[in-house]
Design a protein around this motif. Structure first.
Motif, PDB file in Angstrom:
ATOM      1  N   ILE A  99       0.833  -1.206   0.000  1.00  0.00           N
ATOM      2  CA  ILE A  99       0.000   0.000   0.000  1.00  0.00           C
ATOM      3  C   ILE A  99       0.868   1.257   0.000  1.00  0.00           C
ATOM      4  O   ILE A  99       0.605   2.223  -0.727  1.00  0.00           O
ATOM      5  CB  ILE A  99      -0.955  -0.003   1.208  1.00  0.00           C
ATOM      6  N   ILE A 100       1.920   1.246   0.821  1.00  0.00           N
ATOM      7  CA  ILE A 100       2.831   2.401   0.849  1.00  0.00           C
ATOM      8  C   ILE A 100       3.459   2.617  -0.512  1.00  0.00           C
ATOM      9  O   ILE A 100       3.605   3.751  -0.977  1.00  0.00           O
ATOM     10  CB  ILE A 100       3.917   2.197   1.926  1.00  0.00           C
ATOM     11  N   LEU A 101       3.817   1.526  -1.188  1.00  0.00           N
ATOM     12  CA  LEU A 101       4.445   1.632  -2.503  1.00  0.00           C
ATOM     13  C   LEU A 101       3.530   2.349  -3.494  1.00  0.00           C
ATOM     14  O   LEU A 101       4.021   3.085  -4.359  1.00  0.00           O
ATOM     15  CB  LEU A 101       4.781   0.237  -3.015  1.00  0.00           C
ATOM     16  N   CYS A 102       2.228   2.142  -3.369  1.00  0.00           N
ATOM     17  CA  CYS A 102       1.278   2.751  -4.302  1.00  0.00           C
ATOM     18  C   CYS A 102       1.399   4.273  -4.316  1.00  0.00           C
ATOM     19  O   CYS A 102       1.349   4.896  -5.386  1.00  0.00           O
ATOM     20  CB  CYS A 102      -0.158   2.345  -3.940  1.00  0.00           C
ATOM     21  N   ILE A 153       7.595   6.713 -15.007  1.00  0.00           N
ATOM     22  CA  ILE A 153       9.046   6.615 -15.197  1.00  0.00           C
ATOM     23  C   ILE A 153       9.711   6.127 -13.916  1.00  0.00           C
ATOM     24  O   ILE A 153      10.591   5.251 -13.929  1.00  0.00           O
ATOM     25  CB  ILE A 153       9.632   7.969 -15.624  1.00  0.00           C
ATOM     26  N   PHE A 154       9.287   6.700 -12.793  1.00  0.00           N
ATOM     27  CA  PHE A 154       9.865   6.317 -11.498  1.00  0.00           C
ATOM     28  C   PHE A 154       9.584   4.848 -11.204  1.00  0.00           C
ATOM     29  O   PHE A 154      10.475   4.105 -10.761  1.00  0.00           O
ATOM     30  CB  PHE A 154       9.285   7.194 -10.384  1.00  0.00           C
ATOM     31  N   LEU A 155       8.372   4.416 -11.459  1.00  0.00           N
ATOM     32  CA  LEU A 155       7.993   3.020 -11.217  1.00  0.00           C
ATOM     33  C   LEU A 155       8.774   2.076 -12.128  1.00  0.00           C
ATOM     34  O   LEU A 155       9.211   0.995 -11.703  1.00  0.00           O
ATOM     35  CB  LEU A 155       6.490   2.851 -11.436  1.00  0.00           C
ATOM     36  N   PHE A 156       8.980   2.486 -13.382  1.00  0.00           N
ATOM     37  CA  PHE A 156       9.762   1.669 -14.313  1.00  0.00           C
ATOM     38  C   PHE A 156      11.198   1.514 -13.812  1.00  0.00           C
ATOM     39  O   PHE A 156      11.765   0.410 -13.858  1.00  0.00           O
ATOM     40  CB  PHE A 156       9.760   2.300 -15.703  1.00  0.00           C
ATOM     41  N   PHE A 160      12.905  -1.963 -12.947  1.00  0.00           N
ATOM     42  CA  PHE A 160      14.100  -2.347 -13.706  1.00  0.00           C
ATOM     43  C   PHE A 160      15.233  -2.753 -12.771  1.00  0.00           C
ATOM     44  O   PHE A 160      15.923  -3.756 -13.000  1.00  0.00           O
ATOM     45  CB  PHE A 160      14.549  -1.195 -14.600  1.00  0.00           C
ATOM     46  N   ILE A 161      15.434  -1.984 -11.710  1.00  0.00           N
ATOM     47  CA  ILE A 161      16.474  -2.326 -10.737  1.00  0.00           C
ATOM     48  C   ILE A 161      16.193  -3.695 -10.121  1.00  0.00           C
ATOM     49  O   ILE A 161      17.084  -4.541  -9.992  1.00  0.00           O
ATOM     50  CB  ILE A 161      16.548  -1.243  -9.634  1.00  0.00           C
ATOM     51  N   LEU A 162      14.931  -3.931  -9.773  1.00  0.00           N
ATOM     52  CA  LEU A 162      14.568  -5.189  -9.121  1.00  0.00           C
ATOM     53  C   LEU A 162      14.563  -6.372 -10.075  1.00  0.00           C
ATOM     54  O   LEU A 162      14.601  -7.518  -9.639  1.00  0.00           O
ATOM     55  CB  LEU A 162      13.195  -5.056  -8.454  1.00  0.00           C
ATOM     56  N   SER A 163      14.499  -6.107 -11.376  1.00  0.00           N
ATOM     57  CA  SER A 163      14.519  -7.213 -12.335  1.00  0.00           C
ATOM     58  C   SER A 163      15.838  -7.970 -12.276  1.00  0.00           C
ATOM     59  O   SER A 163      15.925  -9.121 -12.720  1.00  0.00           O
ATOM     60  CB  SER A 163      14.276  -6.690 -13.758  1.00  0.00           C
ATOM     61  N   HIS A 164      16.866  -7.331 -11.702  1.00  0.00           N
ATOM     62  CA  HIS A 164      18.174  -7.970 -11.559  1.00  0.00           C
ATOM     63  C   HIS A 164      18.361  -8.561 -10.162  1.00  0.00           C
ATOM     64  O   HIS A 164      19.479  -8.935  -9.787  1.00  0.00           O
ATOM     65  CB  HIS A 164      19.286  -6.961 -11.852  1.00  0.00           C
ATOM     66  N   LEU A 345       5.871  -7.239 -13.128  1.00  0.00           N
ATOM     67  CA  LEU A 345       4.896  -6.646 -14.042  1.00  0.00           C
ATOM     68  C   LEU A 345       3.531  -6.514 -13.377  1.00  0.00           C
ATOM     69  O   LEU A 345       2.908  -5.442 -13.420  1.00  0.00           O
ATOM     70  CB  LEU A 345       4.781  -7.491 -15.308  1.00  0.00           C
ATOM     71  N   GLY A 346       3.065  -7.589 -12.765  1.00  0.00           N
ATOM     72  CA  GLY A 346       1.756  -7.554 -12.125  1.00  0.00           C
ATOM     73  C   GLY A 346       1.698  -6.547 -10.989  1.00  0.00           C
ATOM     74  O   GLY A 346       0.735  -5.777 -10.872  1.00  0.00           O
ATOM     75  N   THR A 347       2.731  -6.536 -10.159  1.00  0.00           N
ATOM     76  CA  THR A 347       2.777  -5.592  -9.042  1.00  0.00           C
ATOM     77  C   THR A 347       2.807  -4.156  -9.542  1.00  0.00           C
ATOM     78  O   THR A 347       2.098  -3.280  -9.024  1.00  0.00           O
ATOM     79  CB  THR A 347       4.013  -5.861  -8.166  1.00  0.00           C
ATOM     80  N   SER A 348       3.616  -3.902 -10.562  1.00  0.00           N
ATOM     81  CA  SER A 348       3.748  -2.542 -11.090  1.00  0.00           C
ATOM     82  C   SER A 348       2.432  -2.014 -11.640  1.00  0.00           C
ATOM     83  O   SER A 348       2.083  -0.847 -11.430  1.00  0.00           O
ATOM     84  CB  SER A 348       4.826  -2.503 -12.179  1.00  0.00           C
ATOM     85  N   VAL A 349       1.689  -2.860 -12.334  1.00  0.00           N
ATOM     86  CA  VAL A 349       0.412  -2.437 -12.910  1.00  0.00           C
ATOM     87  C   VAL A 349      -0.568  -2.032 -11.814  1.00  0.00           C
ATOM     88  O   VAL A 349      -1.195  -0.961 -11.873  1.00  0.00           O
ATOM     89  CB  VAL A 349      -0.195  -3.557 -13.785  1.00  0.00           C
ATOM     90  N   VAL A 350      -0.702  -2.878 -10.797  1.00  0.00           N
ATOM     91  CA  VAL A 350      -1.653  -2.585  -9.717  1.00  0.00           C
ATOM     92  C   VAL A 350      -1.201  -1.367  -8.920  1.00  0.00           C
ATOM     93  O   VAL A 350      -2.020  -0.491  -8.573  1.00  0.00           O
ATOM     94  CB  VAL A 350      -1.815  -3.803  -8.790  1.00  0.00           C
ATOM     95  N   VAL A 351       0.085  -1.293  -8.613  1.00  0.00           N
ATOM     96  CA  VAL A 351       0.628  -0.146  -7.877  1.00  0.00           C
ATOM     97  C   VAL A 351       0.370   1.146  -8.638  1.00  0.00           C
ATOM     98  O   VAL A 351      -0.036   2.169  -8.057  1.00  0.00           O
ATOM     99  CB  VAL A 351       2.141  -0.332  -7.639  1.00  0.00           C
ATOM    100  N   PHE A 352       0.581   1.116  -9.939  1.00  0.00           N
ATOM    101  CA  PHE A 352       0.397   2.319 -10.752  1.00  0.00           C
ATOM    102  C   PHE A 352      -1.062   2.766 -10.756  1.00  0.00           C
ATOM    103  O   PHE A 352      -1.360   3.953 -10.586  1.00  0.00           O
ATOM    104  CB  PHE A 352       0.871   2.067 -12.179  1.00  0.00           C
TER     105      PHE A 352
END
Length: 460
Positions: A99-102, A153-156, A160-164, A345-352
């Protein structure tokens, strides 16, 4: 079914410390701590805050570290490893972080918007700082930049950092955390050398205990607690990526010291500047994005000063957002069996999507939540509702269950065994830690919960 194969691991002690410190060092250190220090007595408040970090912050953090490394699993899995009935303690942390991330990613986007603003539109900002800020939030029409473009952009960048995996977190932290400290120290020195800044320095260094009351103590306790990213499952998750050879005792101390230094440096950056310019220090987004423009405009080289300040905010935001999201990603990978990129991907979509409504509710749309306080049922704007839900309820509640689990279910003795790597490292303050995590920490967190739900105190 929990999936724990191919879990990441921090490659070095420095990498872990900078990553954990990056998580702890967030926007609250920079745009809220100075205002709280100013309003609660200056130097005396600083002393109380340091005591709260030393007593409460370090012991709760160490408890979370030991839980995570003991199981080498996500937050929910780590608490479930202690007791099948206590997995919910980690689950609350994962939910809180999500929730905080949102809304955190939205505010992170605002920091990027203001970096652009101080490069290309500084005159527009200075012309009417409040109007510029409200315009970003939708006062003049749909906030495309404030709600969509820059937060996306910030969320991407965060994803991207976490993809590694942990390697991405570690590389990012090794670059951004030193830069954050360099910027912060440079801005602090510039602020303290402004004409008239000496009054602010005196205020921050003068200890007058008559200014300390129950409210100041509660504010210091809440700030210390929130500032260290406790109760969100983050430190549990990060510690789960450590080997059994790592010294959790020294790691806890170093992370807490670094986080406290950032808060203190921020205080000595903001307070002397506002004293020098005669602008009252505030807290939160309105202060950081609107009020401070008056400070930047009034001082020599202020536009550059402002640009560096928003880079500082951006660094603090992205190092925290990566850690918050990692708590959710680890949960989805290990508990739901998702691949990392699919979880991201799923988390980013819902967070956004949720985050967009957070920003829209500020000015553009009348979106309400529901809250119950001592005044009865209230209907705060959706953005405030999300913050009430996390700051006043879920965050301290998750931490309360965490220390209760460590102190009364797992036992402080087993936590100490984990902290010392089963006797490999010395822990002379172990008796104090055991008493704190079993008795004092639950009481302190209970006080935070009461202060939030009954008296409306926001720990962030």
């Amino acid at each position: 079914m929990s999936t724990t194969e191919n879990r990441g691991q921090f490659g070095s002690k420095l990498g872990f410390i900078l990553s954990a410190a990056g998580s702890a060092v967030g926007l609250g250190n920079i745009w809220k701590f100075p205002g709280k220090a100013y309003n609660c007595g200056g130097g005396a408040f600083l002393l109380v805050y340091i005591i709260m970090v030393a007593l409460i912050g370090t012991t709760v953090m160490m408890a979370e570290f030991t839980v995570g490394r003991n199981a080498h699993k996500n937050a929910l899995g780590s608490f479930r490893a202690i007791s099948q009935k206590w997995g919910f303690a980690g689950g609350i942390g994962v939910l809180t972080g999500f929730i905080i991330l949102c809304y955190y990613c939205q505010v992170g986007g605002w920091t990027m918007k203001y970096i652009y603003a101080y490069i290309a539109e500084a005159k527009m900002v200075y012309a009417d700082p409040t109007a510029y800020f409200l315009g970003m939030l939708g006062a003049n029409g749909f906030p495309l930049q404030g709600a969509i473009i820059f937060p996306l952009i910030f969320l991407f960048l965060t994803a991207f950092i976490l993809s590694h995996g942990t390697a991405g977190i570690e590389k990012m932290s090794k670059v951004l955390m030193p830069l954050l400290f360099v910027l912060l120290i440079g801005l602090m020195i510039r602020s303290c050398t402004l004409p008239g800044a000496d009054a602010g320095l005196k205020y921050m260094l003068h200890v007058d205990f008559s200014t300390i009351n129950s409210n100041a103590i509660l504010v210091a306790l809440g700030q210390a607690f929130f500032s260290l990213s406790l109760g969100m499952g983050i430190m549990v998750t990060y510690a789960s990526y450590l080997s059994d050879e790592d010294n959790l005792i020294s790691n806890t101390g170093i992370v807490c010291v670094l986080d406290t230094l950032v808060a203190l440096f921020a205080g000595f950056m903001i307070i002397p500047a506002v004293f020098a310019t005669g602008i009252d220090p505030g807290m939160g987004g309105g202060f950081a994005f609107a009020t401070l423009a008056g400070v930047f405009e009034a001082i020599p080289g202020g536009t550059l000063f402002g640009l560096l300040f928003y880079f500082l905010l951006f660094f603090a935001a992205v190092t925290s957002s990566t850690s918050i999201m990692e708590g959710t990603i680890a949960f989805l990978i290990e508990e739901k069996g998702l691949k990392r990129n699919h979880a991201l991907l799923g988390t980013s979509v819902v967070v956004f999507i949720i985050g967009v409504f957070y920003t829209l509710s500020q000015v553009y749309m009348n979106i309400k939540g529901i809250w119950v306080s001592k005044n009865g049922i209230e209907y705060p704007i959706f953005g405030d509702f999300l913050e009430y839900l996390t700051d006043r309820l879920l965050l301290p509640l998750g931490a309360l269950f965490s220390v209760l689990c460590v102190g009364w279910v797992w036992s402080p003795e087993k936590s100490v065994e984990e902290a010392t790597s089963h006797g490999r490292f010395k822990f002379s303050l172990a008796p104090v830690y055991k008493f704190m995590v079993k008795i004092v920490d639950p009481i302190a967190i209970g006080v935070i919960i009461i202060a939030g739900l009954v008296f409306g105190l926001s720990i962030s």
